[in-house]
Design an enzyme around this catalytic site. Sequence first.
Site, PDB file in Angstrom:
ATOM      1  N   LYS A  31      36.874  76.478  66.670  1.00  0.00           N
ATOM      2  CA  LYS A  31      35.530  76.798  67.204  1.00  0.00           C
ATOM      3  C   LYS A  31      34.656  77.089  65.985  1.00  0.00           C
ATOM      4  CE  LYS A  31      32.716  79.452  68.068  1.00  0.00           C
ATOM      5  NZ  LYS A  31      31.398  79.374  67.372  1.00  0.00           N
TER       6      LYS A  31
ATOM      7  N   GLU B  87      25.495  94.373  54.425  1.00  0.00           N
ATOM      8  CA  GLU B  87      25.566  93.007  53.889  1.00  0.00           C
ATOM      9  C   GLU B  87      24.258  92.285  54.214  1.00  0.00           C
ATOM     10  OE1 GLU B  87      28.294  90.270  55.832  1.00  0.00           O
ATOM     11  OE2 GLU B  87      28.761  89.371  53.889  1.00  0.00           O
TER      12      GLU B  87
ATOM     13  N   GLU C 273      28.107  77.601  65.500  1.00  0.00           N
ATOM     14  CA  GLU C 273      27.131  76.816  66.275  1.00  0.00           C
ATOM     15  C   GLU C 273      25.944  76.429  65.415  1.00  0.00           C
ATOM     16  OE1 GLU C 273      27.914  79.906  66.410  1.00  0.00           O
ATOM     17  OE2 GLU C 273      26.311  81.233  67.087  1.00  0.00           O
TER      18      GLU C 273
ATOM     19  N   PHE D  77      29.178  80.039  59.529  1.00  0.00           N
ATOM     20  CA  PHE D  77      28.280  78.931  59.176  1.00  0.00           C
ATOM     21  C   PHE D  77      28.322  78.590  57.691  1.00  0.00           C
ATOM     22  CE2 PHE D  77      25.393  82.378  57.920  1.00  0.00           C
ATOM     23  CZ  PHE D  77      24.797  81.854  56.782  1.00  0.00           C
TER      24      PHE D  77
ATOM     25  N   SER E 114      31.442  87.716  60.201  1.00  0.00           N
ATOM     26  CA  SER E 114      30.922  89.047  59.872  1.00  0.00           C
ATOM     27  C   SER E 114      31.885  90.135  60.368  1.00  0.00           C
ATOM     28  CB  SER E 114      29.547  89.223  60.515  1.00  0.00           C
ATOM     29  OG  SER E 114      29.672  89.114  61.914  1.00  0.00           O
TER      30      SER E 114
ATOM     31  N   CYS F 135      30.568  84.596  51.110  1.00  0.00           N
ATOM     32  CA  CYS F 135      31.271  85.877  51.296  1.00  0.00           C
ATOM     33  C   CYS F 135      31.725  86.429  49.948  1.00  0.00           C
ATOM     34  CB  CYS F 135      32.469  85.691  52.192  1.00  0.00           C
ATOM     35  SG  CYS F 135      33.637  84.513  51.529  1.00  0.00           S
TER      36      CYS F 135
HETATM   37  P1  NAD Z   1      29.279  85.506  62.490  1.00  0.00           P
HETATM   38  O1  NAD Z   1      30.205  86.656  62.555  1.00  0.00           O
HETATM   39  O2  NAD Z   1      27.932  85.641  63.084  1.00  0.00           O
HETATM   40  O3  NAD Z   1      29.927  84.223  63.215  1.00  0.00           O
HETATM   41  C1  NAD Z   1      31.253  83.827  62.916  1.00  0.00           C
HETATM   42  C2  NAD Z   1      31.829  83.131  64.140  1.00  0.00           C
HETATM   43  O4  NAD Z   1      31.887  84.059  65.219  1.00  0.00           O
HETATM   44  C3  NAD Z   1      30.984  81.953  64.618  1.00  0.00           C
HETATM   45  O5  NAD Z   1      31.858  80.912  65.020  1.00  0.00           O
HETATM   46  C4  NAD Z   1      30.208  82.517  65.797  1.00  0.00           C
HETATM   47  O6  NAD Z   1      29.926  81.570  66.789  1.00  0.00           O
HETATM   48  C5  NAD Z   1      31.141  83.581  66.336  1.00  0.00           C
HETATM   49  N1  NAD Z   1      30.422  84.720  66.917  1.00  0.00           N
HETATM   50  C6  NAD Z   1      29.210  85.202  66.530  1.00  0.00           C
HETATM   51  N2  NAD Z   1      28.891  86.297  67.258  1.00  0.00           N
HETATM   52  C7  NAD Z   1      29.917  86.500  68.109  1.00  0.00           C
HETATM   53  C8  NAD Z   1      30.182  87.486  69.086  1.00  0.00           C
HETATM   54  N3  NAD Z   1      29.327  88.455  69.363  1.00  0.00           N
HETATM   55  N4  NAD Z   1      31.344  87.409  69.774  1.00  0.00           N
HETATM   56  C9  NAD Z   1      32.231  86.426  69.516  1.00  0.00           C
HETATM   57  N5  NAD Z   1      32.037  85.473  68.577  1.00  0.00           N
HETATM   58  C10 NAD Z   1      30.899  85.507  67.889  1.00  0.00           C
HETATM   59  O7  NAD Z   1      29.194  85.071  60.956  1.00  0.00           O
HETATM   60  P2  NAD Z   1      28.228  83.996  60.308  1.00  0.00           P
HETATM   61  O8  NAD Z   1      26.844  84.519  60.282  1.00  0.00           O
HETATM   62  O9  NAD Z   1      28.474  82.664  60.871  1.00  0.00           O
HETATM   63  O10 NAD Z   1      28.816  83.960  58.805  1.00  0.00           O
HETATM   64  C11 NAD Z   1      28.459  84.887  57.825  1.00  0.00           C
HETATM   65  C12 NAD Z   1      29.428  86.035  57.779  1.00  0.00           C
HETATM   66  O11 NAD Z   1      30.740  85.569  57.548  1.00  0.00           O
HETATM   67  C13 NAD Z   1      29.135  87.009  56.643  1.00  0.00           C
HETATM   68  O12 NAD Z   1      29.335  88.307  57.112  1.00  0.00           O
HETATM   69  C14 NAD Z   1      30.168  86.646  55.594  1.00  0.00           C
HETATM   70  O13 NAD Z   1      30.499  87.683  54.700  1.00  0.00           O
HETATM   71  C15 NAD Z   1      31.316  86.294  56.460  1.00  0.00           C
HETATM   72  N6  NAD Z   1      32.283  85.470  55.762  1.00  0.00           N
HETATM   73  C16 NAD Z   1      33.420  86.061  55.346  1.00  0.00           C
HETATM   74  C17 NAD Z   1      34.349  85.321  54.646  1.00  0.00           C
HETATM   75  C18 NAD Z   1      35.620  85.946  54.163  1.00  0.00           C
HETATM   76  O14 NAD Z   1      36.460  85.216  53.688  1.00  0.00           O
HETATM   77  N7  NAD Z   1      35.791  87.241  54.270  1.00  0.00           N
HETATM   78  C19 NAD Z   1      34.112  83.964  54.375  1.00  0.00           C
HETATM   79  C20 NAD Z   1      32.930  83.399  54.837  1.00  0.00           C
HETATM   80  C21 NAD Z   1      32.014  84.164  55.519  1.00  0.00           C
END
Ligand code: NAD
Length: 511
Positions: free
Chosen positions: A188, A397, A191, A164, A241, A296
């Site tokens: 994808k 985090e 959401e 997000f 994450s 991130c």
């Molecule tokens: P998230 O992991 O909750 O979601 C990321 C994606 O995975 C979304 O599209 C979501 O719909 C999907 N998703 C969520 N739960 C899922 C599951 N159980 N099974 C399958 N798919 C699932 O992350 P977020 O809250 O949207 O974003 C924040 C996180 O992203 C933080 O941990 C941040 O550090 C990380 N991030 C990392 C980088 C990087 O370059 N390393 C960059 C941006 C964000």
Amino acid sequence: MRAPTAASVEKPTEGIATIGHFIGGREVYDPSGGFGDVWNPALGVRSGRVSFAKQPDVDAAVAAAKDAFPAWSETPPARRATILFAFREALCARTEHLAALITAEHGKTLEDAKGEVVRGIEVVEFACAIPQLLKGEYTENIGRNIDGFTVRHPLGVCAGITPFNFPAMVPMWMFPIAIACGNTFVLKPSEKDPSLSLELARMLVRCGAPAGVLNVINGSKEAVSALLDHPDIKAVSFVGSTPVAQFVYTRGTAAGKRVQALGGAKNHLVVMPDADLDQATDAIVGAAYGSAGERCMAISVVVTVGDEVADRLIPRLKGKLSALRVGDPTQAGTEMGPLVTGDHRERVRSYIDVGEREGATVVIDGRRHPSNAAPGFFLGPTLLDRVQPEMRVYREEIFGPVLSIVRAKTPQEALTFVNDHEFGNGVAIFTRDGDAARWFNHHVQAGMVGINVPIPVPMAFHSFGGWKRSLFGDHHIHGPEGVRFYTRLKSTTVTWPSSIRTGSSFTMPTM
Ligand code: NAD
């Protein structure tokens, strides 16, 4: 072109905005998978609902991408680049509009949102050079009258799953390079802020990309699992994450796909005793509280080398934080907006409670900030001191405006803190001492290092990625690593009948 899905319906007209999918060049809405809420975080109101894709929607998107692949992959790279040039122009012309879409669903300030769009545009600019980037290697006379050459081929249908916190930039880390290389793509997005990805897909089609080259499906775990298991998807890029990154990597590679999965972070900034503390203070405040800490590459831990550094730094931070302008992200001059959802705000707030219970000193308490009284998902900036490595607020985090100060006795101890942490995304050191900086840079276990630079995000023509549990897979994202990830090598050895004939050979050929 196959029909998108039997369950697709036309967009409902009444009620709040319904956000669907973009499959085969057109928008489709499928109510059968249910909906997720989309919020305006600054107002604290539900602004829309997003369709959650089910297997038939994912199948339809992958089928559209697969159908588009033969013609797109045979389109000369220079022609593909002209479409990306047009896309770049459109992005530049509509930066304000895109930023407004980001702010409305994410809550970051408009200026920050514009910066995100610009960082995405830079990747498109990199992808415009694809004829140069796809040039292979040629060696004459690898044997007598024999030549060898290597070229890169696209993989087929690639997928991207994005978080997000950068709804424009992170998708643009992926699909411009993937499609420039000749692949087709299914995105994808998160959401929580899905509208921006749909807008990018519409714009790309208007710029001349054939239908099916870029498809967007919305949803959550079910959609992701369907992508990971789909036999027609060859590669998956994920950013999010760490637990989900690990899941995506494990399941995707088990299904035989190429996967790069970028995970979470806990970025440290080490302040050495000789650092310019005014410069460090400005850098820390921007890097820790910009985008409400939902980056991130946000700095979430400051490691001071020596108590004296901490004691001199904290009053400076207090001064800056008491003046931090928290509020409406659409207003010029606002420095920090709300968190993305009410649930996330509560999660971040609970970490402040945890830190306090664990014995950290709450120097500035975001739970009591005046902005919290507004209807949006606001939480003031928080500063915790005397945080210890075994505390949850240090290990986990938080992804919000909460900064921890950890006091190290020596530079070696500061380095050990960083290297012992499970994450290794970005790190920074503030010092005037070149020897110390070189020593730190060489020994630190992180993928991106800043020396007097708090957020060392590589430019688009370099590649971005962490170490340890911040990245699962072999390739960093975008830049040259992106081209490698989205292509596979073919090596050809050639000679011609007029060459000297030597008869059959039954031994390994040598020069
Ligand atoms: P998230 O992991 O909750 O979601 C990321 C994606 O995975 C979304 O599209 C979501 O719909 C999907 N998703 C969520 N739960 C899922 C599951 N159980 N099974 C399958 N798919 C699932 O992350 P977020 O809250 O949207 O974003 C924040 C996180 O992203 C933080 O941990 C941040 O550090 C990380 N991030 C990392 C980088 C990087 O370059 N390393 C960059 C941006 C964000």
